[in-house]
Design a protein around this motif. Structure first.
Motif, short mmCIF file in Angstrom:
data_model
loop_
_atom_site.label_atom_id
_atom_site.label_comp_id
_atom_site.label_asym_id
_atom_site.label_seq_id
_atom_site.Cartn_x
_atom_site.Cartn_y
_atom_site.Cartn_z
N GLU A 40 -9.70 -53.62 -19.85
CA GLU A 40 -10.12 -52.22 -19.94
C GLU A 40 -10.26 -51.77 -21.40
N THR A 41 -11.03 -50.69 -21.57
CA THR A 41 -11.20 -50.10 -22.89
C THR A 41 -10.78 -48.63 -22.91
N GLU A 42 -10.59 -48.03 -21.73
CA GLU A 42 -10.13 -46.64 -21.65
C GLU A 42 -9.42 -46.42 -20.33
N ASN A 43 -8.50 -45.45 -20.32
CA ASN A 43 -7.71 -45.16 -19.11
C ASN A 43 -7.20 -46.46 -18.48
N GLU A 44 -6.64 -47.32 -19.32
CA GLU A 44 -6.32 -48.69 -18.90
C GLU A 44 -5.41 -48.75 -17.67
N LEU A 45 -4.29 -48.06 -17.73
CA LEU A 45 -3.31 -48.15 -16.66
C LEU A 45 -3.85 -47.57 -15.36
N GLU A 46 -4.51 -46.42 -15.44
CA GLU A 46 -5.04 -45.78 -14.24
C GLU A 46 -6.12 -46.66 -13.59
N ASN A 47 -7.00 -47.23 -14.42
CA ASN A 47 -8.05 -48.08 -13.88
C ASN A 47 -7.47 -49.34 -13.24
N ALA A 48 -6.45 -49.93 -13.86
CA ALA A 48 -5.83 -51.14 -13.31
C ALA A 48 -5.15 -50.85 -11.98
N LYS A 49 -4.43 -49.73 -11.89
CA LYS A 49 -3.77 -49.35 -10.64
C LYS A 49 -4.80 -49.11 -9.54
N GLY A 50 -5.92 -48.48 -9.91
CA GLY A 50 -6.97 -48.25 -8.93
C GLY A 50 -7.55 -49.55 -8.39
N LYS A 51 -7.78 -50.50 -9.27
CA LYS A 51 -8.31 -51.80 -8.87
C LYS A 51 -7.30 -52.55 -8.00
N LEU A 52 -6.04 -52.44 -8.33
CA LEU A 52 -4.97 -53.09 -7.57
C LEU A 52 -5.00 -52.64 -6.12
N LYS A 53 -5.12 -51.33 -5.91
CA LYS A 53 -5.11 -50.78 -4.55
C LYS A 53 -6.43 -51.02 -3.85
N ARG A 54 -7.53 -50.77 -4.54
CA ARG A 54 -8.86 -50.85 -3.94
C ARG A 54 -9.20 -52.24 -3.45
N LYS A 55 -8.70 -53.26 -4.16
CA LYS A 55 -9.06 -54.65 -3.83
C LYS A 55 -7.95 -55.38 -3.08
N ASN A 56 -6.92 -54.62 -2.65
CA ASN A 56 -5.85 -55.18 -1.81
C ASN A 56 -5.15 -56.35 -2.49
N LEU A 57 -4.77 -56.14 -3.76
CA LEU A 57 -4.12 -57.19 -4.54
C LEU A 57 -2.60 -57.09 -4.42
N ASP A 58 -1.95 -58.21 -4.68
CA ASP A 58 -0.48 -58.22 -4.76
C ASP A 58 -0.01 -57.93 -6.18
N ALA A 59 -0.90 -58.17 -7.15
CA ALA A 59 -0.56 -57.88 -8.55
C ALA A 59 -1.84 -57.89 -9.37
N ILE A 60 -1.77 -57.26 -10.53
CA ILE A 60 -2.90 -57.27 -11.44
C ILE A 60 -2.38 -57.43 -12.86
N VAL A 61 -3.13 -58.17 -13.67
CA VAL A 61 -2.78 -58.39 -15.08
C VAL A 61 -3.72 -57.54 -15.92
N LEU A 62 -3.15 -56.63 -16.68
CA LEU A 62 -3.93 -55.69 -17.48
C LEU A 62 -3.89 -56.08 -18.94
N ASN A 63 -5.06 -56.12 -19.56
CA ASN A 63 -5.11 -56.18 -21.02
C ASN A 63 -6.22 -55.28 -21.52
N SER A 64 -6.09 -54.87 -22.78
CA SER A 64 -6.98 -53.88 -23.35
C SER A 64 -7.68 -54.45 -24.57
N LEU A 65 -8.96 -54.17 -24.69
CA LEU A 65 -9.69 -54.59 -25.88
C LEU A 65 -9.27 -53.80 -27.11
N LYS A 66 -8.50 -52.73 -26.92
CA LYS A 66 -8.02 -51.95 -28.05
C LYS A 66 -6.83 -52.61 -28.75
N ASP A 67 -6.21 -53.59 -28.09
CA ASP A 67 -5.06 -54.28 -28.69
C ASP A 67 -5.55 -55.41 -29.58
N ASP A 68 -5.12 -55.41 -30.83
CA ASP A 68 -5.49 -56.49 -31.74
C ASP A 68 -4.97 -57.82 -31.21
#
Length: 401
Positions: free
Chosen positions: A328-356
């Motif tokens: 993600e590049t914006e609203n990282e946590l909210e977008n990851a949680k949305g994808k987790l629920k929407r795609k019926n996942l057991d877990a999601i790994v989040l990383n941001s392009l804003k992190d060096d």
């Protein structure tokens, strides 16, 4: 299982010693580092020079090493501590008896008594010797110490007799050790599906839509899973990476549709699936059969949606533990949680392009692991092999909970 392992091979004086040339080659091909200790009598059956050449290490025979008139000590304690595992093959009746009774009259036995690692031994002797009650007592005693016996096989013996006592073949020794190492691993008997790399969506025969994913994260996840006992199907888009791990089945694809088809060929039979690939969301609606020529003015390419591989796996999920990635590049946590629920996942790994140091093309990554209960574990910037180990640590903790 043997890749990166430090293996100490002890060779004793039996006719089966010639087989250790093949065993050494197999261990080296499996990615192990091998050091060899010979008894003096073993050198009558197999050349130290041959074993040194194959192992790419000096072969040790005596406590004292002489080189150009200078003397040095072959430190059996250091050898014993260096090794991740020790193999004694062939293990003659004489050496086995000494091992069982603590006799220490050569470098090999001193090293065995100093070893802190698992010790495997492959008995080799004639039929009557192998069947003698004293031999059985010796073998039982060694196993009671925690040593692991690679059973002798039946076949033609050096005496001309036919029966039990023949040293296990090198391939059998390697397989025995590999299976034994797997037996205590957390992903033993688990089947894993992992996607890696980008997809390329053709515009014409020479151009495509793609992204900067190298596939490194997916390949490291596959290697980490295999090292922990899993059988892995790795579906990889276009990447320069490769693997020769015999526990990883590498399937190469180009487009998102090809990746979709490959994943669903295996998905029903796996226990864990991780979608680490950077799959193109869109593809050109029309693929030109000839190279497109430059024309005046702008070019408009109409795009259509690719199949959503992760969504489809979530919809078909039964027994699988399903993990997705979110870059993600914006609203990282909210977008990851949305994808987790929407795609019926057991877990999601989040990383941001804003992190060096995170994202495509870097040798490092910084991730957060979010499970379906929205428990979040955030890790510091680490190398991608370390990140893979962290991700598997979180998955294993949940599948064994």
């Amino acid at each position: 299982m043997l890749s990166g392992k430090k293996i100490l091979l002890g060779v004793t004086g039996g006719i089966a010693a010639y087989k250790t040339t093949f065993l050494t080659r197999l261990l080296i091909k499996a990615g192990a580092e091998v050091k060899i200790v010979l008894t003096t009598s073993a050198s009558s059956f197999v050349s130290p020079l041959t074993l040194s050449t194959l192992s790419k290490n000096p072969v040790l025979m005596d406590f004292v090493h002489q080189d150009d008139g200078s003397l040095s000590w072959n430190n059996h304690v250091e050898l014993g501590l260096w090794a991740d595992l020790m193999i004694i093959a062939p293990a003659t009746a004489n050496t086995l008896s000494k091992m069982a009774n603590g006799t220490c009259d050569n470098l090999l036995l001193a090293t065995y008594l100093s070893a802190k690692c698992p010790v495997y031994f492959a008995p080799a002797m004639d039929l009557d010797m192998y069947k003698h009650p004293s031999t059985k007592t010796t073998l039982d005693k060694l196993v009671s110490f925690g040593n692991k016996m690679i059973p002798a096989e039946s076949g033609e013996l050096a005496s001309g007799l036919h029966g039990e006592g023949r040293m296990a073949e090198p391939e059998t020794i390697r397989s025995f050790i590999t299976n034994d190492l797997i037996s205590g691993l957390p992903l033993k008997d688990k089947k894993v599906l992992i996607t890696a790399g980008p997809t390329h969506e053709a515009i014409d025969p020479v151009r495509y839509l793609g992204n900067r994913s190298s596939g490194t994260m997916g390949f490291e996840l596959a290697k980490s899973a295999a090292a922990q006992g899993a059988r892995v199907v790795l579906v990889a888009g276009p990447t320069n990476l490769d693997t020769d791990n015999d526990r990883i089945q590498l399937i190469r694809v180009t487009s998102a549709q090809e990746m979709y088809d490959a994943c669903h060929k295996h998905y029903a039979n796996v226990d864990i699936a991780i979608s680490a690939a950077a799959v193109a969301d869109y593809r050109p609606k029309e693929v030109h059969t000839e190279k497109m020529k430059k024309k005046e003015g702008d070019l408009v390419i109409e795009l259509e949606r690719n199949p959503d591989i992760l969504l489809s796996m979530g919809e078909q999920k039964k027994k699988q533990f399903l993990v997705g990635f979110a870059l993600e590049t914006e609203n990282e946590l909210e977008n990851a949680k949305g994808k987790l629920k929407r795609k019926n996942l057991d877990a999601i790994v989040l990383n941001s392009l804003k992190d060096d140091g995170a994202g495509f093309g870097a040798g490092t990554n910084k991730v957060s692991f979010i499970d379906k209960n929205l428990d979040i574990k955030t890790f510091a910037l680490k190398t991608k092999p370390e990140v893979a180990a962290d991700i598997w640590g979180e998955i294993i903790a949940r599948i064994h909970a």
